[in-house]
Design an enzyme around this catalytic site. Structure first.
Site, PDB file in Angstrom:
ATOM      1  N   ARG A 254     -58.729 -62.136   5.151  1.00  0.00           N
ATOM      2  CA  ARG A 254     -60.024 -62.711   4.772  1.00  0.00           C
ATOM      3  C   ARG A 254     -61.124 -61.866   5.408  1.00  0.00           C
ATOM      4  O   ARG A 254     -61.221 -61.774   6.635  1.00  0.00           O
ATOM      5  CB  ARG A 254     -60.130 -64.167   5.230  1.00  0.00           C
ATOM      6  CG  ARG A 254     -61.463 -64.789   4.841  1.00  0.00           C
ATOM      7  CD  ARG A 254     -61.585 -66.256   5.217  1.00  0.00           C
ATOM      8  NE  ARG A 254     -62.991 -66.619   5.113  1.00  0.00           N
ATOM      9  CZ  ARG A 254     -63.751 -67.054   6.100  1.00  0.00           C
ATOM     10  NH1 ARG A 254     -63.239 -67.247   7.310  1.00  0.00           N
ATOM     11  NH2 ARG A 254     -65.026 -67.316   5.909  1.00  0.00           N
TER      12      ARG A 254
ATOM     13  N   HIS B  91     -71.414 -64.009   4.806  1.00  0.00           N
ATOM     14  CA  HIS B  91     -71.045 -64.406   6.160  1.00  0.00           C
ATOM     15  C   HIS B  91     -72.224 -64.101   7.079  1.00  0.00           C
ATOM     16  O   HIS B  91     -72.138 -63.262   7.979  1.00  0.00           O
ATOM     17  CB  HIS B  91     -69.778 -63.678   6.606  1.00  0.00           C
ATOM     18  CG  HIS B  91     -69.068 -64.333   7.750  1.00  0.00           C
ATOM     19  ND1 HIS B  91     -67.735 -64.698   7.707  1.00  0.00           N
ATOM     20  CD2 HIS B  91     -69.497 -64.698   8.977  1.00  0.00           C
ATOM     21  CE1 HIS B  91     -67.382 -65.239   8.864  1.00  0.00           C
ATOM     22  NE2 HIS B  91     -68.446 -65.247   9.659  1.00  0.00           N
TER      23      HIS B  91
ATOM     24  N   GLU C  59     -69.406 -71.153   6.551  1.00  0.00           N
ATOM     25  CA  GLU C  59     -70.035 -72.073   7.498  1.00  0.00           C
ATOM     26  C   GLU C  59     -71.536 -72.267   7.279  1.00  0.00           C
ATOM     27  O   GLU C  59     -72.349 -71.929   8.150  1.00  0.00           O
ATOM     28  CB  GLU C  59     -69.798 -71.607   8.932  1.00  0.00           C
ATOM     29  CG  GLU C  59     -68.367 -71.635   9.381  1.00  0.00           C
ATOM     30  CD  GLU C  59     -68.231 -71.323  10.879  1.00  0.00           C
ATOM     31  OE1 GLU C  59     -69.268 -71.267  11.578  1.00  0.00           O
ATOM     32  OE2 GLU C  59     -67.088 -71.164  11.338  1.00  0.00           O
TER      33      GLU C  59
ATOM     34  N   ASN D   1     -62.793 -74.018   8.562  1.00  0.00           N
ATOM     35  CA  ASN D   1     -62.824 -73.398   9.886  1.00  0.00           C
ATOM     36  C   ASN D   1     -62.799 -74.510  10.924  1.00  0.00           C
ATOM     37  O   ASN D   1     -63.628 -75.423  10.873  1.00  0.00           O
ATOM     38  CB  ASN D   1     -64.090 -72.566  10.088  1.00  0.00           C
ATOM     39  CG  ASN D   1     -64.118 -71.303   9.253  1.00  0.00           C
ATOM     40  OD1 ASN D   1     -63.154 -70.974   8.562  1.00  0.00           O
ATOM     41  ND2 ASN D   1     -65.224 -70.589   9.302  1.00  0.00           N
TER      42      ASN D   1
ATOM     43  N   TYR E 298     -61.906 -75.255  15.289  1.00  0.00           N
ATOM     44  CA  TYR E 298     -61.566 -74.679  16.581  1.00  0.00           C
ATOM     45  C   TYR E 298     -61.274 -75.713  17.659  1.00  0.00           C
ATOM     46  O   TYR E 298     -60.408 -75.497  18.496  1.00  0.00           O
ATOM     47  CB  TYR E 298     -62.707 -73.771  17.073  1.00  0.00           C
ATOM     48  CG  TYR E 298     -62.840 -72.485  16.309  1.00  0.00           C
ATOM     49  CD1 TYR E 298     -62.256 -71.311  16.768  1.00  0.00           C
ATOM     50  CD2 TYR E 298     -63.555 -72.442  15.114  1.00  0.00           C
ATOM     51  CE1 TYR E 298     -62.382 -70.113  16.070  1.00  0.00           C
ATOM     52  CE2 TYR E 298     -63.686 -71.254  14.403  1.00  0.00           C
ATOM     53  CZ  TYR E 298     -63.099 -70.098  14.881  1.00  0.00           C
ATOM     54  OH  TYR E 298     -63.217 -68.923  14.178  1.00  0.00           O
TER      55      TYR E 298
ATOM     56  N   GLU F  58     -60.256 -70.250   9.424  1.00  0.00           N
ATOM     57  CA  GLU F  58     -60.458 -69.736  10.777  1.00  0.00           C
ATOM     58  C   GLU F  58     -59.941 -70.740  11.795  1.00  0.00           C
ATOM     59  O   GLU F  58     -60.111 -71.944  11.638  1.00  0.00           O
ATOM     60  CB  GLU F  58     -61.947 -69.482  11.092  1.00  0.00           C
ATOM     61  CG  GLU F  58     -62.571 -68.305  10.413  1.00  0.00           C
ATOM     62  CD  GLU F  58     -64.026 -68.112  10.829  1.00  0.00           C
ATOM     63  OE1 GLU F  58     -64.385 -68.519  11.967  1.00  0.00           O
ATOM     64  OE2 GLU F  58     -64.793 -67.574  10.023  1.00  0.00           O
TER      65      GLU F  58
END
Length: 497
Positions: free
Chosen positions: A97, A142, A187, A328, A330, A399
């Site tokens: 990606r 991005h 995002e 995404n 985390y 991600e």
């Protein structure tokens, strides 16, 4: 916390205490790694590339970047792409990606001037990936909008809908024979919420009243939908690809069992994830956001809500514009309810509209980034919440990663993070029935991490930024991830799923 949440949390605690999953990943599960053009390419003004917002921001405000650094060279992937693809091939990933730098192919942001050198670069990279059995998964945006478009208001200007649509159509025309998997935006939550308001602001670094955050979301959603429909109407039948958007959220766990903190959990999830996901998957803004912002705007003296109102035509046009859910994720935060609707602040803000306080549990393992702690059970909850909230979509984890200071090529904390989070992912697939179709590590390389500069290292591969050659050295996590991809197993021997 209700009984159901208590039971789920207990199950997670027992699972991770008992070790890493020994289940095999599904046979068709795909593994990848992720990068972004601005963060790895360098070559910031070479071969006709135009200036991007982040080029300007890092050059104008180096004091806002840790170490006063920029991404003029960063990993130098613009020149080292052949070596990069060899490293990807050796890793064994199914997909890579990456993003296109908008201003590398359109220096002024508009299609009247196409930079052929930029086009040739990306066609070469995409073809070399394909020749090595790696699927290019391409993000159109991005965070690196051409500076010319930022100067007219960027994502708060409705004209960006058409400029982005023109850029997307051109990309589909130029690269659609090679690229079969597209993402429009990465995002939007991050560049809408963190660019236009707050003390630690990403480029362009404005501090505006809260309507700028919502206007950004509004413009981005319409730009995404227009690009999706262009692909759907003009290119899908011939090119046989798919297209989605990448959204981000931390899991939000109530800080207590109180009804107020449970309400805070819903507010936090709806204002962080729901503002972008709900219009695409369900239609319109989340109702709690519509009601809350409207009431607060009225009390603040505004003649209308600071949250733009969609027309029914816009609702219908945006709804359904994703072929799967790009996620995404985390970490996890604890949330407490903080602001009633009637608690009007002196300065209208997104945080006051959201109405929660966010903290973490100090017992959660800490990375090199203050916001990033390892909380794998939160990942499983996030996957389940998306599945239940948005109609059981296929989910591609675009991600997920861990930051350290990069002082050692041995990175056991990153390996533990990967093990724990992929265990949680396997539990979501097999125990909860969530349709997770793939997973991508952020990132293949240590790179330029926005406001953190080069202080935080997320890479599976170490990059020596003091060397003109930007020497790459795989870390121990690279070899562990290589083994996972090859065996579809987190441990030495897996049981049949």
């Amino acid at each position: 916390m209700n009984m159901k949440c208590s039971v789920i949390l207990l199950a997670f605690t027992v699972s991770y205490a008992s070790g890493i999953s020994n289940r095999s990943f599904p046979a068709d599960f795909k593994f990848g790694v992720t990068t972004a053009a601005y963060q790895i390419e360098g070559g910031w003004n070479e071969d006709g590339k135009g200036e991007s917002l982040w080029d300007w921001y890092t050059h104008t405000y180096p004091d806002r970047i840790q170490g006063g650094t920029n991404a003029d060279v960063t990993c130098d992937s613009y020149h080292k792409y052949k070596e990069d693809i060899e490293i990807l091939k050796d890793l064994g990933v199914n997909f890579y990606r990456l993003s296109i730098a908008w201003s590398r192919i359109l220096p002024e942001g508009t299609v009247n001037h196409v930079n052929q050198a930029g086009v040739d670069y990306y066609r070469t990279v995409f073809q070399l990936l394909i020749d090595n059995g790696i699927v290019p998964v391409v993000t159109l945006y991005h965070w690196d909008v051409p500076l010319t478009l930022s100067e007219i208001g960027g994502w708060t200007n409705p004209l960006l809908v058409d400029y982005f649509a023109d850029y997307a159509r051109l990309a589909f025309e130029l690269f659609g024979d090679q690229v079969k998997q597209w993402h429009t935006f990465n995002e939007p939550q991050s560049f809408c919420m963190l660019s236009y308001q707050g003390p630690l602001r990403k480029a362009p670094g404005y501090d505006l009243p809260a309507e700028a955050v919502y206007q950004c979301n509004y413009v981005v959603l319409k730009a995404h939908a227009k690009a999706y429909h262009i692909y759907d109407d003009e290119f899908r039948q011939k090119q046989q690809g798919n297209i989605s958007i990448v959204l981000v959220a931390h899991w939000k766990e109530p800080a207590s069992d109180s009804d107020a903190d449970k309400e805070g959990q819903n507010l936090a999830l709806q204002f962080e994830m729901g503002l972008l996901a709900n219009p695409i998957f369900n239609g319109n803004w989340p109702q709690v956001a519509i009601d809350r912002v409207a009431e607060r705007s009225k009390l603040e003296g505004y003649p209308r809500s600071r949250l733009p109102e969609f027309t029914q035509e816009e609702i219908d046009y945006i709804k359904g514009t994703a072929d799967y859910f790009g996620l995404n994720h985390y970490t996890t935060e604890l949330v407490s309810f903080a602001y009633n609707v009637t608690n009007v602040t002196e300065y209208p803000s997104f945080d006051a509209d959201r109405g929660v306080l966010r903290t973490t549990d100090p017992s959660w393992p800490q990375s090199n980034m203050t916001w990033l702690r390892s909380v794998p059970w939160g990942f499983r909850k996030m996957l389940n919440w998306i599945d239940q909230s948005y109609g059981h979509p296929a989910i591609l984890v675009t991600e997920n990663g861990w930051a350290d200071d990069g002082t050692s090529r041995e990175d056991p904390q990153r390996i533990s993070y990967i093990q724990d989070y992929l265990t949680a992912l396997l539990e979501a697939i097999y125990d909860d029935g969530v349709n997770v179709i793939g997973y991508s590590q952020w990132s293949i390389y240590d790179n330029f991490e926005w406001l953190s500069g080069y202080m935080a290292k997320f890479g599976l591969v170490y990059v020596d930024f003091s060397s003109p050659n930007r020497t790459r050295t795989p870390k121990s996590s690279y070899y562990y991830y290589q083994k996972i991809i090859k065996t579809k197993c987190l441990v030495d021997t897996c049981d049949a799923a």
